[in-house]
Design a protein around this motif. Structure first.
Motif, PDB file in Angstrom:
ATOM      1  N   HIS A 213       0.826  -1.214   0.000  1.00  0.00           N
ATOM      2  CA  HIS A 213       0.000   0.000   0.000  1.00  0.00           C
ATOM      3  C   HIS A 213       0.858   1.262   0.000  1.00  0.00           C
ATOM      4  CE1 HIS A 213      -3.060   2.913   1.097  1.00  0.00           C
ATOM      5  NE2 HIS A 213      -2.375   3.228   2.170  1.00  0.00           N
ATOM      6  N   ILE A 214       1.845   1.317   0.889  1.00  0.00           N
ATOM      7  CA  ILE A 214       2.630   2.552   0.976  1.00  0.00           C
ATOM      8  C   ILE A 214       3.527   2.724  -0.248  1.00  0.00           C
ATOM      9  CG2 ILE A 214       2.501   2.590   3.492  1.00  0.00           C
ATOM     10  CD1 ILE A 214       5.386   1.611   3.605  1.00  0.00           C
ATOM     11  N   SER A 215       4.009   1.606  -0.824  1.00  0.00           N
ATOM     12  CA  SER A 215       4.862   1.732  -2.018  1.00  0.00           C
ATOM     13  C   SER A 215       4.045   2.212  -3.213  1.00  0.00           C
ATOM     14  CB  SER A 215       5.544   0.401  -2.331  1.00  0.00           C
ATOM     15  OG  SER A 215       4.605  -0.593  -2.693  1.00  0.00           O
ATOM     16  N   GLN A 216       2.781   1.812  -3.283  1.00  0.00           N
ATOM     17  CA  GLN A 216       1.921   2.266  -4.376  1.00  0.00           C
ATOM     18  C   GLN A 216       1.543   3.736  -4.229  1.00  0.00           C
ATOM     19  OE1 GLN A 216      -1.281  -0.608  -4.118  1.00  0.00           O
ATOM     20  NE2 GLN A 216      -0.419  -1.869  -5.751  1.00  0.00           N
ATOM     21  N   ASN A 217       1.779   4.284  -3.056  1.00  0.00           N
ATOM     22  CA  ASN A 217       1.425   5.675  -2.807  1.00  0.00           C
ATOM     23  C   ASN A 217       2.651   6.565  -2.591  1.00  0.00           C
ATOM     24  OD1 ASN A 217      -1.746   6.077  -2.406  1.00  0.00           O
ATOM     25  ND2 ASN A 217      -1.205   4.022  -1.715  1.00  0.00           N
ATOM     26  N   GLY A 218       3.793   6.135  -3.164  1.00  0.00           N
ATOM     27  CA  GLY A 218       4.944   7.035  -3.237  1.00  0.00           C
ATOM     28  C   GLY A 218       6.024   6.833  -2.192  1.00  0.00           C
ATOM     29  N   THR A 219       5.930   5.783  -1.366  1.00  0.00           N
ATOM     30  CA  THR A 219       6.996   5.513  -0.403  1.00  0.00           C
ATOM     31  C   THR A 219       7.890   4.400  -0.936  1.00  0.00           C
ATOM     32  OG1 THR A 219       5.621   6.168   1.490  1.00  0.00           O
ATOM     33  CG2 THR A 219       7.547   4.814   1.959  1.00  0.00           C
ATOM     34  N   ILE A 220       9.157   4.704  -1.126  1.00  0.00           N
ATOM     35  CA  ILE A 220      10.139   3.719  -1.575  1.00  0.00           C
ATOM     36  C   ILE A 220      10.636   2.974  -0.337  1.00  0.00           C
ATOM     37  CG2 ILE A 220      12.378   3.398  -2.682  1.00  0.00           C
ATOM     38  CD1 ILE A 220      11.790   6.100  -4.154  1.00  0.00           C
ATOM     39  N   VAL A 221      10.488   1.649  -0.335  1.00  0.00           N
ATOM     40  CA  VAL A 221      10.817   0.840   0.840  1.00  0.00           C
ATOM     41  C   VAL A 221      12.064   0.000   0.563  1.00  0.00           C
ATOM     42  CG1 VAL A 221       9.973  -0.867   2.499  1.00  0.00           C
ATOM     43  CG2 VAL A 221       8.347   0.698   1.390  1.00  0.00           C
ATOM     44  N   LEU A 222      13.082   0.156   1.418  1.00  0.00           N
ATOM     45  CA  LEU A 222      14.303  -0.653   1.342  1.00  0.00           C
ATOM     46  C   LEU A 222      14.569  -1.222   2.727  1.00  0.00           C
ATOM     47  CD1 LEU A 222      16.558   1.777  -0.757  1.00  0.00           C
ATOM     48  CD2 LEU A 222      15.249  -0.185  -1.603  1.00  0.00           C
ATOM     49  N   LYS A 223      14.745  -2.552   2.815  1.00  0.00           N
ATOM     50  CA  LYS A 223      14.860  -3.222   4.113  1.00  0.00           C
ATOM     51  C   LYS A 223      16.217  -3.931   4.209  1.00  0.00           C
ATOM     52  CE  LYS A 223      11.171  -5.580   3.126  1.00  0.00           C
ATOM     53  NZ  LYS A 223       9.909  -6.374   3.061  1.00  0.00           N
ATOM     54  N   PHE A 224      16.887  -3.732   5.341  1.00  0.00           N
ATOM     55  CA  PHE A 224      18.229  -4.278   5.528  1.00  0.00           C
ATOM     56  C   PHE A 224      18.292  -5.128   6.791  1.00  0.00           C
ATOM     57  CE2 PHE A 224      18.572  -0.347   3.152  1.00  0.00           C
ATOM     58  CZ  PHE A 224      19.430  -0.681   2.113  1.00  0.00           C
ATOM     59  N   PHE A 225      18.788  -6.363   6.644  1.00  0.00           N
ATOM     60  CA  PHE A 225      19.051  -7.211   7.801  1.00  0.00           C
ATOM     61  C   PHE A 225      20.552  -7.264   8.027  1.00  0.00           C
ATOM     62  CE2 PHE A 225      20.158 -11.566   9.380  1.00  0.00           C
ATOM     63  CZ  PHE A 225      19.759 -11.340  10.699  1.00  0.00           C
ATOM     64  N   PHE A 226      20.987  -6.897   9.235  1.00  0.00           N
ATOM     65  CA  PHE A 226      22.401  -6.879   9.582  1.00  0.00           C
ATOM     66  C   PHE A 226      22.790  -8.277  10.073  1.00  0.00           C
ATOM     67  CE2 PHE A 226      21.133  -2.614   9.377  1.00  0.00           C
ATOM     68  CZ  PHE A 226      22.257  -1.835   9.174  1.00  0.00           C
ATOM     69  N   HIS A 227      23.451  -9.009   9.197  1.00  0.00           N
ATOM     70  CA  HIS A 227      23.767 -10.418   9.443  1.00  0.00           C
ATOM     71  C   HIS A 227      25.119 -10.516  10.146  1.00  0.00           C
ATOM     72  CE1 HIS A 227      23.585 -14.634   9.128  1.00  0.00           C
ATOM     73  NE2 HIS A 227      24.207 -14.806   7.977  1.00  0.00           N
ATOM     74  N   MET A 228      25.058 -10.724  11.453  1.00  0.00           N
ATOM     75  CA  MET A 228      26.244 -10.748  12.298  1.00  0.00           C
ATOM     76  C   MET A 228      26.394 -12.139  12.917  1.00  0.00           C
ATOM     77  SD  MET A 228      26.790  -8.456  15.760  1.00  0.00           S
ATOM     78  CE  MET A 228      25.214  -9.050  16.390  1.00  0.00           C
ATOM     79  N   SER A 229      27.625 -12.576  13.106  1.00  0.00           N
ATOM     80  CA  SER A 229      27.848 -13.871  13.740  1.00  0.00           C
ATOM     81  C   SER A 229      27.635 -13.765  15.246  1.00  0.00           C
ATOM     82  CB  SER A 229      29.261 -14.378  13.452  1.00  0.00           C
ATOM     83  OG  SER A 229      30.225 -13.555  14.103  1.00  0.00           O
ATOM     84  N   LYS A 230      27.289 -14.876  15.853  1.00  0.00           N
ATOM     85  CA  LYS A 230      27.085 -14.893  17.301  1.00  0.00           C
ATOM     86  C   LYS A 230      28.382 -14.588  18.035  1.00  0.00           C
ATOM     87  CE  LYS A 230      24.865 -17.629  20.940  1.00  0.00           C
ATOM     88  NZ  LYS A 230      24.257 -18.927  21.305  1.00  0.00           N
ATOM     89  N   ASP A 231      29.512 -15.052  17.490  1.00  0.00           N
ATOM     90  CA  ASP A 231      30.796 -14.783  18.131  1.00  0.00           C
ATOM     91  C   ASP A 231      31.158 -13.310  18.062  1.00  0.00           C
ATOM     92  OD1 ASP A 231      33.222 -15.810  19.436  1.00  0.00           O
ATOM     93  OD2 ASP A 231      34.236 -15.142  17.608  1.00  0.00           O
ATOM     94  N   GLU A 232      30.825 -12.654  16.953  1.00  0.00           N
ATOM     95  CA  GLU A 232      31.092 -11.216  16.847  1.00  0.00           C
ATOM     96  C   GLU A 232      30.248 -10.448  17.858  1.00  0.00           C
ATOM     97  OE1 GLU A 232      32.641  -7.569  15.763  1.00  0.00           O
ATOM     98  OE2 GLU A 232      33.387  -9.588  15.317  1.00  0.00           O
ATOM     99  N   GLN A 233      28.999 -10.873  18.065  1.00  0.00           N
ATOM    100  CA  GLN A 233      28.183 -10.209  19.084  1.00  0.00           C
ATOM    101  C   GLN A 233      28.824 -10.368  20.466  1.00  0.00           C
ATOM    102  OE1 GLN A 233      24.634 -11.804  20.923  1.00  0.00           O
ATOM    103  NE2 GLN A 233      23.446 -10.016  20.257  1.00  0.00           N
ATOM    104  N   ARG A 234      29.337 -11.561  20.754  1.00  0.00           N
ATOM    105  CA  ARG A 234      30.001 -11.792  22.043  1.00  0.00           C
ATOM    106  C   ARG A 234      31.159 -10.815  22.248  1.00  0.00           C
ATOM    107  NH1 ARG A 234      34.534 -14.269  23.635  1.00  0.00           N
ATOM    108  NH2 ARG A 234      34.992 -14.883  21.475  1.00  0.00           N
ATOM    109  N   LYS A 235      31.962 -10.610  21.208  1.00  0.00           N
ATOM    110  CA  LYS A 235      33.104  -9.692  21.308  1.00  0.00           C
ATOM    111  C   LYS A 235      32.631  -8.259  21.553  1.00  0.00           C
ATOM    112  CE  LYS A 235      35.955 -12.466  18.161  1.00  0.00           C
ATOM    113  NZ  LYS A 235      36.557 -12.535  16.801  1.00  0.00           N
ATOM    114  N   ARG A 236      31.561  -7.863  20.876  1.00  0.00           N
ATOM    115  CA  ARG A 236      31.070  -6.485  21.034  1.00  0.00           C
ATOM    116  C   ARG A 236      30.465  -6.260  22.415  1.00  0.00           C
ATOM    117  NH1 ARG A 236      28.444  -5.408  14.949  1.00  0.00           N
ATOM    118  NH2 ARG A 236      30.408  -5.826  13.827  1.00  0.00           N
ATOM    119  N   LEU A 237      29.775  -7.263  22.949  1.00  0.00           N
ATOM    120  CA  LEU A 237      29.232  -7.138  24.297  1.00  0.00           C
ATOM    121  C   LEU A 237      30.358  -7.071  25.322  1.00  0.00           C
ATOM    122  CD1 LEU A 237      26.217  -9.616  24.077  1.00  0.00           C
ATOM    123  CD2 LEU A 237      26.084  -7.133  24.323  1.00  0.00           C
TER     124      LEU A 237
END
Length: 291
Positions: free
Chosen positions: A171-195
């Motif tokens: 509905h929103i794309s037909q009414n002028g909203t351009i939709v772009l969706k991004f999933f940030f694919h991170m490894s579980k080990d990388e999350q551990r390091k960041r935490l």
């Protein structure tokens, strides 16, 4: 550094997240990645100025990913050259009492971008088929007809909700909203390091929450539901892109480049022409100002 092709990251067929890389292993230097990002974000800023004058499209950027996947820092780094009036960021947390008096998409609908502007959803309407699937008891807060307890929440309920999201985006794309969706694919080990860095670096202590560790225990469930949601809602009018996110600098550049490349499809986005009568009187206007 190898150029970015959006097709390499776009979901066009069913995916399995465990088969997709979380790191491109790109050997580009940090300076190279930053230089590339500088160039793209400047072009995006100029594009938004033209969009504002054109006043026909809004752009909705949807960012999803596990805690620490880099969504906040990406928003800061990719969009910092934008005119503040041209971009709005919405971070959707637990629905408040007012929001719960409406259907689950209401708060997202009223946050959609105006024509000529970007809106960034940092966590999005997809939380309603992700967090709520891991914690189905949250659905009870919506006070829905026919849902008295968790046992009433069937697979059919989730199928319908996915279809509702597809209809919303169509509905929103037909009414002028351009939709772009991004999933940030991170490894579980990388999350551990960041935490761990949040715990070990005093200036980042404020970012740490024990709740992050609690949600980390549900990692496999989240990956299952992310995969299902992406596969069921990857449409041409609202595409998903899987972004390898173990390298934050590279992830930022990839997202910026994809936005830029996808916007090149809209060749009608141009500054509106000036009225011929106004043009004819330029000399007179200059004279008035000089006087």
């Amino acid at each position: 550094m190898k150029s970015i092709d959006p097709k390499d990251f776009k979901v066009t067929a069913p995916i399995r997240l465990k088969d997709l890389p979380t790191d491109l292993r790109n050997k580009a230097s940090d300076d190279d990645k930053e230089d590339k990002l500088d160039g793209v974000r400047e072009k995006l800023s100029e594009l938004q100025d033209v969009m504002y004058a054109h006043n026909r499209y809004g752009i909705l950027i949807c960012l999803q990913g596990m805690d620490t996947s880099g969504k906040d820092s990406l928003i800061r780094e990719v969009f910092k050259e934008f005119n503040p009036r041209g971009v709005e960021v919405h971070s959707f947390k637990t629905p408040n009492s007012t929001e719960l008096e409406h259907d689950y998409l209401w708060r997202h609908y009223i946050a959609l971008p105006e024509k000529g502007k970007f809106a960034i959803f940092n966590r999005t309407h997809y939380e309603n088929v992700l967090v709520t699937r891991v914690h189905p008891e949250y659905i009870l807060n919506e006070n829905l007809p026919g849902i008295e307890n968790v046992q009433d929440i069937t697979n059919h309920f989730w199928e319908e909700r996915m279809e509702q999201i597809n209809n919303f985006e169509k509905h929103i794309s037909q009414n002028g909203t351009i939709v772009l969706k991004f999933f940030f694919h991170m490894s579980k080990d990388e999350q551990r390091k960041r935490l761990l860095r949040r715990l070990e670096n005093e200036e980042h202590h404020w970012k740490f929450s024990p709740g992050d560790l609690k949600e980390r225990e549900h990692w496999d469930e989240y990956m299952q539901y992310y995969e299902e949601a992406i596969n069921k809602t990857a449409k041409e009018n609202a595409p998903w892109y899987i972004i390898p996110s173990d390298d934050k600098d590279m992830a930022r550049y990839i997202v910026a480049e994809i936005i830029w490349e996808e916007m090149q499809k809209y060749s009608d986005i141009k500054e509106p022409p000036l009225d011929d009568k106004v043009k004819m009187n330029f000399a007179m206007y200059r004279d008035q100002l000089k006087e």
